[in-house]
Write a protein that holds these residues in place. Structure first.
Motif, PDB file in Angstrom:
ATOM      1  N   ASP A 144       0.955  -1.142  -0.082  1.00  7.70           N
ATOM      2  CA  ASP A 144      -0.079  -0.147   0.005  1.00  7.70           C
ATOM      3  C   ASP A 144       1.077   1.422  -0.016  1.00  7.70           C
ATOM      4  O   ASP A 144       0.500   2.334  -0.606  1.00  7.70           O
ATOM      5  CB  ASP A 144      -0.755  -0.096   1.368  1.00  7.70           C
ATOM      6  N   PHE A 145       2.033   1.123   0.794  1.00  7.07           N
ATOM      7  CA  PHE A 145       2.711   2.577   0.983  1.00  7.07           C
ATOM      8  C   PHE A 145       3.901   2.508   0.034  1.00  7.07           C
ATOM      9  O   PHE A 145       4.493   3.782  -0.050  1.00  7.07           O
ATOM     10  CB  PHE A 145       3.023   2.480   2.504  1.00  7.07           C
ATOM     11  N   VAL A 146       4.614   1.618  -0.257  1.00 11.42           N
ATOM     12  CA  VAL A 146       5.940   1.482  -1.142  1.00 11.42           C
ATOM     13  C   VAL A 146       5.728   0.545  -2.402  1.00 11.42           C
ATOM     14  O   VAL A 146       6.080  -0.307  -2.124  1.00 11.42           O
ATOM     15  CB  VAL A 146       7.166   1.198  -0.159  1.00 11.42           C
ATOM     16  N   SER A 147       5.061   0.977  -3.406  1.00 10.74           N
ATOM     17  CA  SER A 147       4.981  -0.156  -4.563  1.00 10.74           C
ATOM     18  C   SER A 147       4.833   0.926  -5.776  1.00 10.74           C
ATOM     19  O   SER A 147       4.930   2.272  -5.626  1.00 10.74           O
ATOM     20  CB  SER A 147       3.485  -0.730  -4.387  1.00 10.74           C
ATOM     21  N   SER A 148       4.871   0.351  -7.017  1.00  6.44           N
ATOM     22  CA  SER A 148       4.720   1.094  -8.114  1.00  6.44           C
ATOM     23  C   SER A 148       3.538   2.061  -8.293  1.00  6.44           C
ATOM     24  O   SER A 148       3.546   3.133  -8.973  1.00  6.44           O
ATOM     25  CB  SER A 148       4.750   0.204  -9.211  1.00  6.44           C
ATOM     26  N   GLU A 149       2.413   1.793  -7.681  1.00  6.93           N
ATOM     27  CA  GLU A 149       1.106   2.552  -7.628  1.00  6.93           C
ATOM     28  C   GLU A 149       1.577   4.038  -7.103  1.00  6.93           C
ATOM     29  O   GLU A 149       0.628   4.988  -7.244  1.00  6.93           O
ATOM     30  CB  GLU A 149      -0.153   1.878  -6.897  1.00  6.93           C
ATOM     31  N   ILE A 150       2.311   4.107  -6.265  1.00  7.02           N
ATOM     32  CA  ILE A 150       2.520   5.352  -5.361  1.00  7.02           C
ATOM     33  C   ILE A 150       2.822   6.462  -6.403  1.00  7.02           C
ATOM     34  O   ILE A 150       2.812   7.667  -6.239  1.00  7.02           O
ATOM     35  CB  ILE A 150       3.458   5.066  -4.281  1.00  7.02           C
ATOM     36  N   LEU A 151       3.419   6.203  -7.637  1.00  2.79           N
ATOM     37  CA  LEU A 151       4.061   6.957  -8.516  1.00  2.79           C
ATOM     38  C   LEU A 151       2.886   7.677  -9.477  1.00  2.79           C
ATOM     39  O   LEU A 151       3.041   8.486 -10.204  1.00  2.79           O
ATOM     40  CB  LEU A 151       5.100   6.460  -9.606  1.00  2.79           C
ATOM     41  N   ALA A 152       1.683   7.091  -9.361  1.00  2.00           N
ATOM     42  CA  ALA A 152       0.499   7.620 -10.215  1.00  2.00           C
ATOM     43  C   ALA A 152       0.130   9.167  -9.473  1.00  2.00           C
ATOM     44  O   ALA A 152       0.468   9.349  -8.404  1.00  2.00           O
ATOM     45  CB  ALA A 152      -0.692   6.799 -10.038  1.00  2.00           C
TER      46      ALA A 152
END
Length: 482
Positions: free
Chosen positions: A161-169
């Motif tokens: 949730d906090f450190v993944s590729s989705e955070i760059l969105a």
């Protein structure tokens, strides 16, 4: 004190009496109490809440935001997500066993090391290696301290949730929460600091992976603990303390009368001798001996205290500590060292002791009960191990090849043992659908239906998962007053 004295010894002028001295010290029994009483104490409390914890953690790593290298925007977002992850897993610990099965001491050093490793990883890379980031956070740093398999699963889910590729969105919402959104256009570390200041003061429990009912239960427990501390401060006043001392002899006398009778150790050994085919007999004998020892300590200390209050014997330091504990409705430390684990106050603890011994007395006189209470045993694990051992010896197999199958709400059967006295936290048992369900805001921890523990032969691939939920089964306890 020696340093100050030596400094003044080398001075020719007289010491100035209106000077101020700043002293820093670790907690120490050698520190002069008189100096501590006269001094002004300054303490640094641990940040409380996500907003305060985030700001404290952000200041530790904000220097890494400006280091040169590639992937500057990705690095800043990753560092911000890592900072939020650190705050969440440390603040999550305040929920006790609902958060982590075992206590962990995550520190700022863990955050700083993980942040530096991520910066070095992205320094010369044109693309983010998410497998390497995941390994650094989950395995090399935070995960290296975790010893429980279920806690490792929780950490891995939180890292996703906090450190993944989705955070760059753009406009990424942590845990899908609007109030914890990472807006588009974040450039400098001042922008991230301003975002942290805008975080809500009251933490959303969904950020910790919990629901509102669990947060309410934590607030109630915190309020009870605060009230307990205030009551102890009030009872320390001279008027209240005098009233407690006046009522203490009567209270001690009543406690002596209410003590349960001794268990018949000889009858227990005669009716339930140690046998190879029945391991529960040895468990019963051990429990009877332990309760007999506990009851002797409680009775002898109360009788000695009663004599001391009448002036017949000297009031020793141990008896004075017992008197203070009884006055504040706290289980004396002398009793607790001989007793079973419990967080109940003294009044509830005495009633619980009577119920426990009543259960063992029924077992000794009437035979094996139809339902067992795990809370009765000093060591519940030994009772469960005895059930497995009985099955293994009866069927001629290894102890390690036996495991438990569970059936909630079962009736008495020819095989297995019914266990009661368990309470659930973090979820509730739906008695209509016969399954686990989410807590509601008006749900309080309630006793589970009787659970059938059925010993079975181990198979390589179980027919159903061994872990069926994140719910915590625990014995009913109350906060211990300090």
């Amino acid at each position: 004190q020696m340093c100050i004295r030596d400094r003044y010894m080398g001075m020719h002028e007289e010491p100035r009496l209106n000077c101020r001295v700043w002293l820093t010290t670790l907690p120490s029994k050698e520190f002069p109490v008189s100096l501590l009483q006269k001094a002004v104490k300054v303490a640094c409390d641990k940040p409380k809440g996500i907003a305060q914890s985030m700001m404290h953690s952000f200041k530790e790593i904000e220097g890494l935001f400006d280091e040169p290298g590639l992937q500057l925007e990705a690095r800043k977002k990753l560092l911000f997500g890592l900072c939020l992850l650190h705050s969440v897993i440390t603040e999550r610990a305040r929920f006790g066993t609902l958060a982590w099965n075992l206590p962990y001491n995550f520190s700022q050093a863990d955050l700083l090391v993980a942040a530096r490793q991520i910066v070095e990883l992205l320094k010369d890379s044109e693309e983010v290696s998410w497998a390497a980031v995941d390994h650094l956070v989950v395995e090399a740093n935070y995960g290296a301290q975790i010893n429980d398999a279920m806690d490792s699963r929780v950490l891995r889910a939180m890292v996703a949730d906090f450190v993944s590729s989705e955070i760059l969105a753009d406009n990424y919402k942590f845990c899908g929460l609007k109030e914890y959104e990472l807006p588009k256009g974040m450039k400098t570390k001042e922008d991230y600091a301003m975002l942290i200041r805008d975080f809500p003061k009251n933490d959303n429990p969904e950020l910790f992976g919990l629901n509102e009912a669990e947060a309410i239960q934590y607030s109630l427990d915190d309020a009870i603990e605060t009230r307990s501390m205030l009551s102890q401060l009030i009872s320390g006043s001279s008027k209240t303390a005098h009233q407690l001392q006046e009522n203490l002899p009567t209270k001690v006398k009543d406690m002596i009368k209410e003590l349960p009778g001794d268990l018949s150790k000889s009858e227990c050994m005669k009716k339930y001798p140690i046998q190879h085919a029945e391991c529960l007999n040895s468990i019963l004998q051990q429990e009877v001996c332990r309760y007999e020892s506990l009851l002797n300590v409680v009775r002898s200390s109360l009788l000695s205290l009663h004599s001391a209050l009448k002036g017949e014997v000297v009031l020793s330091k141990d008896l004075d500590e017992i008197a203070q504990s009884i006055s504040h409705n706290i289980v004396p430390s002398l009793w607790y060292t001989h007793a079973y684990p419990s967080l109940k106050p003294l009044s509830s603890w005495m009633k619980d002791l009577e119920e426990r011994m009543g259960f063992l007395e029924y077992w000794v006189k009437e035979g094996h009960p139809s339902k067992f209470k795990l809370s009765v045993f000093f060591n519940p694990e030994s009772f469960l191990a005895a059930l497995k051992q009985n099955y293994a010896r009866k069927n001629g197999m290894n102890f390690s090849d036996v495991f438990f199958e569970y059936e909630v709400g079962a009736e008495k059967k020819s095989k297995g043992k019914l266990i009661e006295g368990l309470y659930m936290e973090g979820a509730r048992w739906d008695r209509r659908e016969h399954c686990l369900a989410e807590l509601t805001s008006d749900t309080i921890p309630e006793e589970m239906p009787a659970i059938l523990f059925l010993s079975l032969i181990h198979i390589s691939e179980p027919t159903r998962p061994l872990y069926i939920s994140y719910a915590v089964f625990c014995l009913k306890k109350k906060k211990k007053k300090k």
